[in-house]
Design a protein around this motif. Structure first.
Motif, mmCIF file in Angstrom:
data_model
loop_
_atom_site.group_PDB
_atom_site.id
_atom_site.type_symbol
_atom_site.label_atom_id
_atom_site.label_comp_id
_atom_site.label_asym_id
_atom_site.label_seq_id
_atom_site.Cartn_x
_atom_site.Cartn_y
_atom_site.Cartn_z
ATOM 1 N N GLY A 93 83.327 25.535 9.373
ATOM 2 C CA GLY A 93 84.648 25.085 9.806
ATOM 3 C C GLY A 93 84.941 25.417 11.243
ATOM 4 N N ASP A 211 86.490 27.478 0.310
ATOM 5 C CA ASP A 211 87.602 26.585 0.669
ATOM 6 C C ASP A 211 88.426 26.224 -0.567
ATOM 7 O OD1 ASP A 211 87.118 26.480 3.389
ATOM 8 O OD2 ASP A 211 85.695 24.810 3.221
ATOM 9 N N VAL A 229 91.972 25.971 6.109
ATOM 10 C CA VAL A 229 90.849 26.314 6.988
ATOM 11 C C VAL A 229 91.154 27.576 7.781
ATOM 12 C CG1 VAL A 229 89.405 25.477 8.886
ATOM 13 C CG2 VAL A 229 90.173 23.896 7.110
#
Length: 258
Positions: A93, A211, A229
């Motif tokens: 990410g 996540d 995130v």
């Protein structure tokens, strides 16, 4: 009336003119003529076929040197390593960390490390004899292609190789030497891309779980406006560091070419 000072370029031109004038005056006083060099570019008729052959060899060599970066990228382990590192960044990410320059540099050094035995064979069997005058230029290219062909064939799927040979209308090869480089190189590249995507899938799975857990926790707490995130990134980095991710990933990539 106030005049603006001359620009640096004008001062440089004026200084050069004064220097040339002074030099010409000094040579005139000594009686020596002032001779300036001339540069001539042109094409002349070749006196023998050997001159034409030499000129064509130089043109071919310059063309090969121009394509050297593409050859290095597409015929070595660079594709698998660079794509795997790029997928790792996206899985974490953090698309900008590590920077692209670091990923490309690390991929190049790992490529040289993995390809060292192949490059040694090219040096011993092709480059050194060619520099010593023991083999011709055509023999040099043939001998240099043998270790590269052997490396690429080991990493290329038969299905991918058969695809390009079928498209080109080539017959089934009897041995490795019958495989043409025009069909082997693209087959090798798509095989490397497939392998890199498989590695990327395995890299995505644990980070995807993090996540999903973070998103579920935030949703249960009513924090729907907070991007998951931002919360999951520190946990991903902590997990990657705790399992010594770089050691595992780089070791697996290097061993995958064994």
């Amino acid at each position: 009336m106030i005049t603006s000072p001359p620009r640096p370029s004008a001062l440089a031109a004026l200084t050069l003119a004064v220097a040339l004038a002074g030099a010409s005056t000094a040579l005139a006083q000594e009686g020596a003529p002032l001779n300036l060099p001339s540069i001539t570019l042109g094409a002349q008729n070749a006196a023998s076929p050997e001159q034409v052959s030499t000129a064509l060899q130089i043109v071919i060599l310059l063309t090969v040197l121009t394509l050297a970066p593409a050859i290095l990228v597409m015929t070595t382990s660079f594709v698998r390593i660079a794509v795997s590192f790029s997928l790792l960044r996206n899985a974490l990410g953090a698309p900008q960390v590590p920077p692209t320059q670091i990923i490309v540099g690390l991929s190049l050094f790992l490529t040289f490390f993995i390809m060292a035995p192949v490059f040694d064979q090219v040096h011993d069997k092709a480059l050194k004899p060619y520099l010593d005058g023991a083999i011709s230029q055509s023999a040099f290219f043939e001998e240099a292609a043998k270790p590269m062909r052997e490396f690429m064939l080991k990493q290329t799927r038969k299905k991918d190789l058969g695809l390009f040979m079928k498209i080109a209308g080539e017959d089934r090869p009897r041995n490795e030497q019958d495989v043409t480089m025009s069909a082997l190189v693209p087959a090798f590249v798509i095989s490397e891309l497939r392998t890199a995507f498989e590695i990327g899938f395995l890299l995505y799975v644990p980070f995807l779980v993090i996540d999903m857990v973070v998103a579920s926790v935030l949703l249960s707490m009513g924090m729907m406006m907070l991007p998951p995130v931002m919360i999951s990134l520190p946990f991903k980095l902590m997990l990657f560091v705790l399992v010594d991710g770089w050691y595992l990933l780089v070791g697996s990539l290097v061993r995958s070419f064994g």
